[in-house]
Scaffold this motif. Structure first.
Motif, mmCIF file in Angstrom:
data_model
loop_
_atom_site.group_PDB
_atom_site.id
_atom_site.type_symbol
_atom_site.label_atom_id
_atom_site.label_comp_id
_atom_site.label_asym_id
_atom_site.label_seq_id
_atom_site.Cartn_x
_atom_site.Cartn_y
_atom_site.Cartn_z
ATOM 1 N N ASN A 231 -26.728 -21.461 -23.277
ATOM 2 C CA ASN A 231 -26.170 -21.043 -24.572
ATOM 3 C C ASN A 231 -25.569 -19.638 -24.444
ATOM 4 O OD1 ASN A 231 -25.573 -20.684 -27.247
ATOM 5 N ND2 ASN A 231 -27.681 -20.759 -27.979
ATOM 6 N N VAL A 232 -24.362 -19.597 -23.907
ATOM 7 C CA VAL A 232 -23.723 -18.314 -23.579
ATOM 8 C C VAL A 232 -22.301 -18.280 -24.129
ATOM 9 C CG1 VAL A 232 -23.091 -16.696 -21.728
ATOM 10 C CG2 VAL A 232 -24.943 -18.332 -21.370
ATOM 11 N N LEU A 233 -21.960 -17.161 -24.730
ATOM 12 C CA LEU A 233 -20.569 -16.899 -25.128
ATOM 13 C C LEU A 233 -20.109 -15.648 -24.395
ATOM 14 C CD1 LEU A 233 -18.044 -17.300 -26.925
ATOM 15 C CD2 LEU A 233 -19.211 -15.914 -28.678
ATOM 16 N N VAL A 234 -18.955 -15.727 -23.767
ATOM 17 C CA VAL A 234 -18.352 -14.561 -23.093
ATOM 18 C C VAL A 234 -17.091 -14.187 -23.856
ATOM 19 C CG1 VAL A 234 -17.290 -13.740 -20.953
ATOM 20 C CG2 VAL A 234 -19.285 -15.249 -20.848
ATOM 21 N N LEU A 235 -17.025 -12.945 -24.307
ATOM 22 C CA LEU A 235 -15.853 -12.437 -25.034
ATOM 23 C C LEU A 235 -15.119 -11.453 -24.142
ATOM 24 C CD1 LEU A 235 -17.485 -11.702 -28.528
ATOM 25 C CD2 LEU A 235 -16.076 -13.675 -27.890
ATOM 26 N N LEU A 236 -13.839 -11.734 -23.907
ATOM 27 C CA LEU A 236 -13.029 -10.887 -23.021
ATOM 28 C C LEU A 236 -11.770 -10.456 -23.740
ATOM 29 C CD1 LEU A 236 -13.102 -13.259 -19.907
ATOM 30 C CD2 LEU A 236 -14.653 -11.344 -20.363
ATOM 31 N N ASP A 237 -11.206 -9.322 -23.338
ATOM 32 C CA ASP A 237 -9.830 -9.066 -23.741
ATOM 33 C C ASP A 237 -8.929 -9.532 -22.579
ATOM 34 O OD1 ASP A 237 -10.010 -7.111 -21.816
ATOM 35 O OD2 ASP A 237 -9.669 -5.423 -23.166
ATOM 36 N N ARG A 238 -7.629 -9.433 -22.763
ATOM 37 C CA ARG A 238 -6.732 -10.007 -21.737
ATOM 38 C C ARG A 238 -6.863 -9.282 -20.398
ATOM 39 N NH1 ARG A 238 -2.404 -10.334 -26.221
ATOM 40 N NH2 ARG A 238 -2.847 -12.403 -27.052
ATOM 41 N N ASP A 239 -7.079 -7.961 -20.448
ATOM 42 C CA ASP A 239 -7.208 -7.220 -19.185
ATOM 43 C C ASP A 239 -8.441 -7.663 -18.412
ATOM 44 O OD1 ASP A 239 -4.904 -5.775 -19.420
ATOM 45 O OD2 ASP A 239 -5.859 -4.025 -20.366
ATOM 46 N N ALA A 240 -9.550 -7.808 -19.114
ATOM 47 C CA ALA A 240 -10.787 -8.213 -18.427
ATOM 48 C C ALA A 240 -10.679 -9.632 -17.889
ATOM 49 C CB ALA A 240 -11.977 -8.096 -19.379
ATOM 50 N N ALA A 241 -9.829 -10.441 -18.518
ATOM 51 C CA ALA A 241 -9.662 -11.842 -18.088
ATOM 52 C C ALA A 241 -8.558 -11.994 -17.053
ATOM 53 C CB ALA A 241 -9.340 -12.706 -19.305
ATOM 54 N N SER A 242 -7.910 -10.877 -16.670
ATOM 55 C CA SER A 242 -6.653 -10.992 -15.918
ATOM 56 C C SER A 242 -6.817 -11.530 -14.497
ATOM 57 C CB SER A 242 -5.923 -9.640 -15.893
ATOM 58 O OG SER A 242 -6.757 -8.671 -15.295
ATOM 59 N N LEU A 243 -8.021 -11.523 -13.926
ATOM 60 C CA LEU A 243 -8.196 -12.043 -12.569
ATOM 61 C C LEU A 243 -8.823 -13.438 -12.542
ATOM 62 C CD1 LEU A 243 -9.279 -8.811 -10.622
ATOM 63 C CD2 LEU A 243 -7.025 -9.886 -10.755
ATOM 64 N N LEU A 244 -8.985 -14.038 -13.713
ATOM 65 C CA LEU A 244 -9.509 -15.411 -13.748
ATOM 66 C C LEU A 244 -8.408 -16.369 -13.333
ATOM 67 C CD1 LEU A 244 -11.497 -15.406 -17.120
ATOM 68 C CD2 LEU A 244 -12.441 -15.357 -14.779
ATOM 69 N N HIS A 245 -8.752 -17.351 -12.508
ATOM 70 C CA HIS A 245 -7.721 -18.325 -12.183
ATOM 71 C C HIS A 245 -7.698 -19.409 -13.236
ATOM 72 C CE1 HIS A 245 -10.782 -20.989 -10.547
ATOM 73 N NE2 HIS A 245 -11.159 -20.055 -9.698
ATOM 74 N N ALA A 246 -6.590 -20.108 -13.340
ATOM 75 C CA ALA A 246 -6.384 -21.114 -14.388
ATOM 76 C C ALA A 246 -7.513 -22.127 -14.376
ATOM 77 C CB ALA A 246 -5.059 -21.817 -14.142
ATOM 78 N N GLY A 247 -7.815 -22.628 -15.546
ATOM 79 C CA GLY A 247 -8.831 -23.667 -15.642
ATOM 80 C C GLY A 247 -10.120 -23.153 -16.216
ATOM 81 N N GLN A 248 -10.307 -21.822 -16.240
ATOM 82 C CA GLN A 248 -11.508 -21.289 -16.873
ATOM 83 C C GLN A 248 -11.491 -21.682 -18.351
ATOM 84 O OE1 GLN A 248 -14.173 -19.511 -15.542
ATOM 85 N NE2 GLN A 248 -14.990 -20.093 -17.541
#
Ligand code: GLP
Length: 251
Positions: A231-248
């Motif tokens: 039961n986890v929610l992760v809140l990111l802004d675009r900069d923090a998410a910028s190294l995630l590869h597609a599909g997350q």
């Protein structure tokens, strides 16, 4: 297959504030005597200031039932000492500090006596455990002060801070040197919370966020342990998410 956290990518960090306040409202609405675990760090300052306004103006139903705690404390930093975590929480949200003398805020011990750490952990358990735990993440992927290499099965313990962690804390303690040791909630303790909401904002967190969500779940990346919680929610802004590869999820 470990459960995957829900991930929301927000337009900016400020957009997390209403989401976090809603999390608090839900906790208060669904639990008779809820225990909320706060996180410290710049990531949560705006939210804590907003929470102060909600509490001061009586806008949170059942707020009188709220119990509070937090993740970690520097050794030798009692609640009144500037630089410490309780002091930080109380500065941003004085209503939390007012809960301290009423026994409704459980401060993390600031000494290294094993009996203090055990007593704190037992106090959390007697209160029914943490219902909602807010989390930040270090740029080295630490959770609370669980630095890389910390075993996943730890409870509250005394730890030595990583150099990047001390560097990040340097301004807070200037002109003095930042502390070298702290008491921290262990990774096993954090996982006991019924719900985890982790926030990360800014480019400096991007690598840690990618490792947390898409790297190997292992002690080298303490934050990766959140992927084993259901039961986890992760809140990111675009900069923090910028190294995630597609599909997350949510990306
Ligand atoms: C601190 C705290 C963590 C916090 C992290 C990030 O050292 N022990 O609980 O999440 O570092 O801090 P910030 O939000 O200032 O980036």
């Amino acid at each position: 297959m470990p459960p995957s956290p829900a991930v929301r990518i927000l337009a900016n960090a400020a957009a997390a504030v209403p989401v976090l306040l809603d999390e608090v409202r839900t906790l208060l609405a669904t639990t008779a005597r809820p225990l909320l675990g706060f996180a410290t760090g710049g990531t949560f300052t705006t939210f804590l200031q907003a929470l102060q306004q909600e509490l001061a103006h009586g806008r949170l139903a059942n707020a009188g039932n709220l119990l509070a705690t937090h993740l970690d404390e520097y050794l030798g930093f009692p609640p009144g000492r500037a630089g410490g975590m309780v002091h930080e929480l109380g500065t941003a949200c004085p209503q939390l500090l007012a809960m301290l003398p009423k026994g409704m805020f459980f401060p993390v011990p600031h000494d290294d006596a094993p009996a203090s750490l055990r007593a704190h952990e037992q106090r959390l358990q007697r209160a029914g455990g943490v219902g909602l735990q807010f989390l930040g993440i270090g740029r080295n992927s630490h959770l609370a002060f669980n630095e890389p290499g910390t075993a996943f099965d730890t409870g509250f313990h005394v730890t030595t801070l990583a150099e990047t962690t001390r560097d990040d804390a340097r301004a807070r303690f200037a002109p003095n040197e930042p502390p070298t040791r702290a008491v921290t909630s262990g990774l096993a303790t954090i996982l006991l919370a019924k719900r985890l909401v982790l926030c990360a904002f800014g480019k400096a967190k991007a690598a840690a966020v990618a490792a947390m969500l898409q790297g190997t779940v292992a002690p080298a990346c303490p934050a990766s342990i959140v992927r084993t919680h259901s039961n986890v929610l992760v809140l990111l802004d675009r900069d923090a998410a910028s190294l995630l590869h597609a599909g997350q999820s949510g990306a």
